[in-house]
Design an enzyme around this catalytic site. Sequence first.
Site, mmCIF file in Angstrom:
data_model
loop_
_atom_site.group_PDB
_atom_site.id
_atom_site.type_symbol
_atom_site.label_atom_id
_atom_site.label_comp_id
_atom_site.label_asym_id
_atom_site.label_seq_id
_atom_site.Cartn_x
_atom_site.Cartn_y
_atom_site.Cartn_z
ATOM 1 N N GLY A 190 -111.094 -40.533 -50.390
ATOM 2 C CA GLY A 190 -110.580 -39.430 -51.203
ATOM 3 C C GLY A 190 -111.718 -38.654 -51.821
ATOM 4 O O GLY A 190 -112.582 -39.216 -52.500
ATOM 5 N N GLY A 191 -111.706 -37.341 -51.583
ATOM 6 C CA GLY A 191 -112.777 -36.484 -52.092
ATOM 7 C C GLY A 191 -112.262 -35.464 -53.086
ATOM 8 O O GLY A 191 -112.809 -34.370 -53.203
ATOM 9 N N GLY A 192 -111.181 -35.818 -53.818
ATOM 10 C CA GLY A 192 -110.739 -34.986 -54.936
ATOM 11 C C GLY A 192 -111.615 -35.288 -56.147
ATOM 12 O O GLY A 192 -112.698 -35.885 -56.025
ATOM 13 N N LEU A 193 -111.141 -34.873 -57.310
ATOM 14 C CA LEU A 193 -111.973 -35.068 -58.504
ATOM 15 C C LEU A 193 -112.309 -36.529 -58.731
ATOM 16 O O LEU A 193 -113.450 -36.872 -59.074
ATOM 17 C CB LEU A 193 -111.237 -34.520 -59.734
ATOM 18 C CG LEU A 193 -111.314 -33.019 -59.913
ATOM 19 C CD1 LEU A 193 -110.503 -32.597 -61.124
ATOM 20 C CD2 LEU A 193 -112.765 -32.578 -60.068
ATOM 21 N N ARG A 200 -93.209 -31.944 -70.346
ATOM 22 C CA ARG A 200 -92.568 -31.463 -69.121
ATOM 23 C C ARG A 200 -91.206 -32.096 -68.847
ATOM 24 O O ARG A 200 -90.296 -31.418 -68.361
ATOM 25 C CB ARG A 200 -93.492 -31.742 -67.937
ATOM 26 C CG ARG A 200 -94.709 -30.884 -68.038
ATOM 27 C CD ARG A 200 -95.724 -31.212 -67.006
ATOM 28 N NE ARG A 200 -96.838 -30.286 -67.145
ATOM 29 C CZ ARG A 200 -97.938 -30.336 -66.417
ATOM 30 N NH1 ARG A 200 -98.088 -31.274 -65.488
ATOM 31 N NH2 ARG A 200 -98.896 -29.461 -66.604
ATOM 32 N N HIS A 245 -93.807 -32.639 -58.797
ATOM 33 C CA HIS A 245 -95.174 -32.193 -59.080
ATOM 34 C C HIS A 245 -96.216 -33.301 -59.121
ATOM 35 O O HIS A 245 -97.370 -33.088 -58.742
ATOM 36 C CB HIS A 245 -95.130 -31.493 -60.437
ATOM 37 C CG HIS A 245 -96.439 -30.974 -60.927
ATOM 38 N ND1 HIS A 245 -97.127 -29.975 -60.289
ATOM 39 C CD2 HIS A 245 -97.192 -31.313 -62.002
ATOM 40 C CE1 HIS A 245 -98.242 -29.713 -60.948
ATOM 41 N NE2 HIS A 245 -98.319 -30.521 -61.992
ATOM 42 N N GLU A 280 -105.019 -39.847 -59.458
ATOM 43 C CA GLU A 280 -103.554 -39.801 -59.460
ATOM 44 C C GLU A 280 -102.935 -41.000 -58.764
ATOM 45 O O GLU A 280 -101.783 -41.342 -59.022
ATOM 46 C CB GLU A 280 -103.063 -38.486 -58.817
ATOM 47 C CG GLU A 280 -101.559 -38.336 -58.925
ATOM 48 C CD GLU A 280 -101.027 -36.974 -58.528
ATOM 49 O OE1 GLU A 280 -101.799 -36.000 -58.505
ATOM 50 O OE2 GLU A 280 -99.814 -36.895 -58.253
ATOM 51 N N ARG A 319 -96.514 -37.543 -67.748
ATOM 52 C CA ARG A 319 -97.894 -37.104 -67.997
ATOM 53 C C ARG A 319 -97.903 -35.809 -68.797
ATOM 54 O O ARG A 319 -97.117 -34.903 -68.526
ATOM 55 C CB ARG A 319 -98.605 -36.861 -66.664
ATOM 56 C CG ARG A 319 -99.946 -36.173 -66.825
ATOM 57 C CD ARG A 319 -100.696 -36.090 -65.531
ATOM 58 N NE ARG A 319 -100.208 -35.116 -64.604
ATOM 59 C CZ ARG A 319 -100.515 -33.814 -64.627
ATOM 60 N NH1 ARG A 319 -101.291 -33.324 -65.578
ATOM 61 N NH2 ARG A 319 -100.036 -33.001 -63.702
HETATM 62 C C1 LIG Z 1 -100.420 -26.913 -58.369
HETATM 63 C C2 LIG Z 1 -100.969 -27.980 -59.265
HETATM 64 C C3 LIG Z 1 -101.674 -27.636 -60.404
HETATM 65 C C4 LIG Z 1 -102.199 -28.623 -61.242
HETATM 66 N N1 LIG Z 1 -102.882 -28.262 -62.369
HETATM 67 C C5 LIG Z 1 -103.382 -29.235 -63.169
HETATM 68 C C6 LIG Z 1 -104.114 -28.896 -64.351
HETATM 69 O O1 LIG Z 1 -104.291 -27.737 -64.671
HETATM 70 N N2 LIG Z 1 -104.582 -29.903 -65.117
HETATM 71 C C7 LIG Z 1 -104.397 -31.223 -64.805
HETATM 72 O O2 LIG Z 1 -104.857 -32.084 -65.538
HETATM 73 N N3 LIG Z 1 -103.748 -31.555 -63.670
HETATM 74 C C8 LIG Z 1 -103.244 -30.614 -62.861
HETATM 75 N N4 LIG Z 1 -102.569 -30.977 -61.719
HETATM 76 C C9 LIG Z 1 -102.614 -32.369 -61.264
HETATM 77 C C10 LIG Z 1 -103.985 -32.648 -60.619
HETATM 78 O O3 LIG Z 1 -104.382 -31.527 -59.870
HETATM 79 C C11 LIG Z 1 -103.982 -33.862 -59.703
HETATM 80 O O4 LIG Z 1 -103.322 -34.921 -60.303
HETATM 81 C C12 LIG Z 1 -105.415 -34.268 -59.386
HETATM 82 O O5 LIG Z 1 -106.153 -33.179 -58.921
HETATM 83 C C13 LIG Z 1 -105.461 -35.410 -58.391
HETATM 84 O O6 LIG Z 1 -106.812 -35.642 -58.071
HETATM 85 P P1 LIG Z 1 -107.247 -36.911 -57.225
HETATM 86 O O7 LIG Z 1 -108.721 -36.921 -57.170
HETATM 87 O O8 LIG Z 1 -106.560 -38.124 -57.735
HETATM 88 O O9 LIG Z 1 -106.619 -36.654 -55.786
HETATM 89 P P2 LIG Z 1 -106.652 -35.369 -54.829
HETATM 90 O O10 LIG Z 1 -107.372 -34.227 -55.389
HETATM 91 O O11 LIG Z 1 -105.233 -35.186 -54.396
HETATM 92 O O12 LIG Z 1 -107.495 -35.875 -53.618
HETATM 93 C C14 LIG Z 1 -107.003 -36.848 -52.726
HETATM 94 C C15 LIG Z 1 -108.050 -37.096 -51.665
HETATM 95 O O13 LIG Z 1 -107.646 -38.198 -50.853
HETATM 96 C C16 LIG Z 1 -107.795 -37.844 -49.493
HETATM 97 N N5 LIG Z 1 -106.817 -38.632 -48.719
HETATM 98 C C17 LIG Z 1 -105.492 -38.759 -48.924
HETATM 99 N N6 LIG Z 1 -104.967 -39.578 -48.004
HETATM 100 C C18 LIG Z 1 -105.988 -39.973 -47.196
HETATM 101 C C19 LIG Z 1 -106.069 -40.795 -46.036
HETATM 102 N N7 LIG Z 1 -105.003 -41.388 -45.488
HETATM 103 N N8 LIG Z 1 -107.275 -40.959 -45.478
HETATM 104 C C20 LIG Z 1 -108.395 -40.359 -45.981
HETATM 105 N N9 LIG Z 1 -108.361 -39.562 -47.075
HETATM 106 C C21 LIG Z 1 -107.162 -39.378 -47.658
HETATM 107 C C22 LIG Z 1 -107.543 -36.333 -49.450
HETATM 108 O O14 LIG Z 1 -108.101 -35.768 -48.304
HETATM 109 C C23 LIG Z 1 -108.262 -35.916 -50.733
HETATM 110 O O15 LIG Z 1 -109.643 -35.786 -50.482
HETATM 111 C C24 LIG Z 1 -102.000 -29.994 -60.911
HETATM 112 C C25 LIG Z 1 -101.283 -30.336 -59.776
HETATM 113 C C26 LIG Z 1 -100.730 -29.345 -58.971
HETATM 114 C C27 LIG Z 1 -99.878 -29.759 -57.819
#
Ligand SMILES: Cc1cc2nc3c(=O)[nH]c(=O)nc-3n(C[C@H](O)[C@H](O)[C@H](O)COP(=O)(O)OP(=O)(O)OC[C@H]3O[C@@H](n4cnc5c(N)ncnc54)[C@H](O)[C@@H]3O)c2cc1C
Length: 679
Positions: A10-13, A298, A366, A405, A415
């Site tokens: 996972g390369g999100g935040l 929410r 969401h 998440e 949340r």
């Molecule tokens: C439209 C929207 C707006 C939002 N705005 C806010 C905000 O303003 N403030 C706030 O606090 N939160 C907000 N949220 C919530 C927040 O954006 C998310 O909860 C958060 O970004 C999740 O980050 P993460 O790093 O956990 O996962 P993600 O950013 O979802 O990253 C998941 C990673 O896992 C990888 N992955 C998934 N499955 C696999 C697999 N099988 N194999 C390899 N890689 C995989 C993906 O490629 C990705 O790199 C918002 C959500 C939405 C939907």
Amino acid sequence: MAQQRVLVIGGGLAGLAAAMQLAESEIAVDLMSLTPVKRSHSVCAQGGINSVNNYTRQQGDSEWEHFKDTVYGGDFLQHQPPVKEMADWAPRIIDLMDRLGVPFNRTAEGNRDQRRFGGTLYKRTAFAGATTGQQLLYALDEQVRRWETAGRIKKYEFWDFLGPILDEQGVCRGGVAQDLVSMEIRDFPADAVVLATGGCGLIYGRSTMSMACTGSAVSRAYQAGVKYGNGEFIQVHPTAVPGADKLRLMSESARGEGGRVWVPRKPQDPRPPRQIPEAERYYFLEERYPKYGNLVPRDIATREIFSVCTKEGLSIDATRLCVYLDLTHIPRATLDAKLKGILEIYEKFQGVDPRDEPMKIFPAVHYSMGGLWVDFEKHAQTGGLVLNSPRNQQTNVPGIYAIGECDYQYHGANRLGANSLLSCIFSGLIVAGTIRTNLKNIPGKAAADQPAGLFSQAVRYHQERHNQLLTRPAGRENPYLLHQELGLLMTKVATVVRENKLLAAAIDQVAEMEERAKQCSLSDTGAWTNQNVVFTKALLDMFPLAKLILRGALQRDECRGAHYKPEFEFPGLTATDSAEKLAQAETWCDRFEENTRRWLKSTIATCGPNNDPVITYEDVDTSLDTPRPRLYGLVGADTIEQVWKKRQEQRASRPLGGANGHSPSQMAGNPVPAKLVAT
Ligand SMILES: Cc1cc2nc3c(=O)[nH]c(=O)nc-3n(C[C@H](O)[C@H](O)[C@H](O)COP(=O)(O)OP(=O)(O)OC[C@H]3O[C@@H](n4cnc5c(N)ncnc54)[C@H](O)[C@@H]3O)c2cc1C
């Protein structure tokens, strides 16, 4: 011993924060993502990130208030020590991101600008226009690329994680993944595997989440033995716009900047909204919750919008359910400076400029509060966490960690807006300390020194499964249509309002769909960039999660945060006579206390035979802030607040050990382990 490596999926935040911090600790990282990391779902986050700040401190805010708002917002379902630690770190996290170059909005004096978000009375949210997630993600991506160049991080983009590799003792030694271009399946030996794979909104078909949010990686870990917590707690955001492909969020920041939710008092009033005079508009959130107004949490805003449209028949359109989200009273220049990102989305997809016309919005799936179960260690003195403890963010399977998440730790039953980006970065940073500690004490040899057979056997298993999908005779089922069917069912029974009869029936229907999914025909059986087979695998892995969401919801006979069953709602006070009203409020508080004793527990699912969840319950550590009724100043509920306050005062005047025995000072020296208990 071979070099130790960590596999971050996972390369999100969350994933980028973890990778950066691990690399800074001189640990080698393999970083894997389905998409380019800069396209991870975090890039969509709009509104902002929370922390106490100099501005709110002057009004009495503190880290403690942030913690308290978060657990109250979550209906007290989260363990409190991790939440306290997160709130304590929040100002440092914002400073860190500022230093890393995030272009936060500034005031004329150059301070970071702040806005209010739901569930708090303070302007605690820092933001970068309406693209905060993108700016945070890009800043962390730069750091990760720095370490990539230095050779400490190796990136695998367009790879699908297929499952962990466990040795005979049940310790994780790495994972198996598939290259989405060449379709090669290979092993990744690793001394720690960190899941940072985000939410699972795609189980609901259309949601505000990105198309990669299938929950596949989490489901694969769950099927390998990792427990899943609080699956039934799915956040339905109050303000989104429908689209044929997905539902598009209109961020809470719109209300944070003064946006107002309303419907015409006359059902389906045909006049254009701006011609409807103030007196004929029903600002129902402001009228019912004058203290928090449009920024109630929410779960509450969603239920009120839903009820206004369905029970009260006040939807603005006769043919579809929706209410107005109105920004037209705010100067255009302010809107452009603070909300441009989301206004452009609305304009592009609805063909209407929301600076001129109120937006038409309705709730949408969401966020998942639930996720993989992770442990923590409470600090006896601070009430927060013991940093670098081997337990923080580790799942029940040694060597597998979960952050962001996809863990269940920080948000309880609901949340608060702008707390997710914080929990993602926070959990990503602290997991590095846990791993650093654990790498020193790994039982046996390093992963790369394990017998080759352990890895080749795992690869063979996944290769055979893949081959079977490609070569089996064409069946009757279409994976995309089945996914639609699953989404419609889940949206109908497991979103805003839940009923036991429908949930029970849905469990059988999902089991039946899972069987049918085994007959899916693949339109592409090729060996190059085959998205059809990748999606079918993800679909198959949605069913175990759908089942645990439904089972957890069915068994939880109460209302808590996002989980709402009208059958178990406490009746409001109806008496007009004050003595009678008081008596009703006493009964209400008795019921609340009884319900807390019965249901203030996390739902823990273990994957059983046929992917059916085995449900147990876990006590929640509420040692820092005693659970209380969650009313948010609802009009007509003040007598309940008074009765509750009186009860608490009476308890406080009793000797220690009375009542529920939870007082912060009492519990501070008495760490409560996160324990799993069966019922
Ligand atoms: C439209 C929207 C707006 C939002 N705005 C806010 C905000 O303003 N403030 C706030 O606090 N939160 C907000 N949220 C919530 C927040 O954006 C998310 O909860 C958060 O970004 C999740 O980050 P993460 O790093 O956990 O996962 P993600 O950013 O979802 O990253 C998941 C990673 O896992 C990888 N992955 C998934 N499955 C696999 C697999 N099988 N194999 C390899 N890689 C995989 C993906 O490629 C990705 O790199 C918002 C959500 C939405 C939907």
